[in-house]
Design a protein around this motif. Structure first.
Motif: not given
Length: 100
Positions: A50-58
């Motif tokens: 399905g639809v993916c949510q990407y994240y950047s990591v702090q």
């Protein structure tokens, strides 16, 4: 299991609480350190998850672009394929050390 980036533990959970999909460990949302994930606008839709949510990591004083992803609302057929509900679980890209 821990996910570590730039010397910072960004997720930690018992291995039994993780889900393994296509060679990636997916951590339960509650196991991710608060404040380390920043939503990314990068679009992606997996044909079977399905639809993916990407994240950047702090971590380590820097923002590391698109090193994590999640499927907030996977396709129902994906639950059958994986064997469990992995909604919101978070996986990490190469560069993030995942292990015991």
């Amino acid at each position: 299991m821990k996910a570590v980036l730039a010397g910072t533990v960004i997720a930690e959970a018992d291995e039994g609480d993780l889900v393994r999909i296509e060679g990636n460990w997916y951590f339960p949302p509650a196991s991710v350190t608060p404040g380390v994930l920043v939503e990314s606008p990068t679009p992606y839709t997996c044909p079977w998850k399905g639809v993916c949510q990407y994240y950047s990591v702090q971590a380590g004083g820097s923002l590391h672009t698109d090193l994590a992803w999640s499927y907030p609302d996977p396709y129902p057929s994906a639950f059958e394929r994986v064997g469990t509900d992995f909604s919101g679980y978070v996986a990490f890209a190469p560069g993030v050390e995942v292990g015991p």
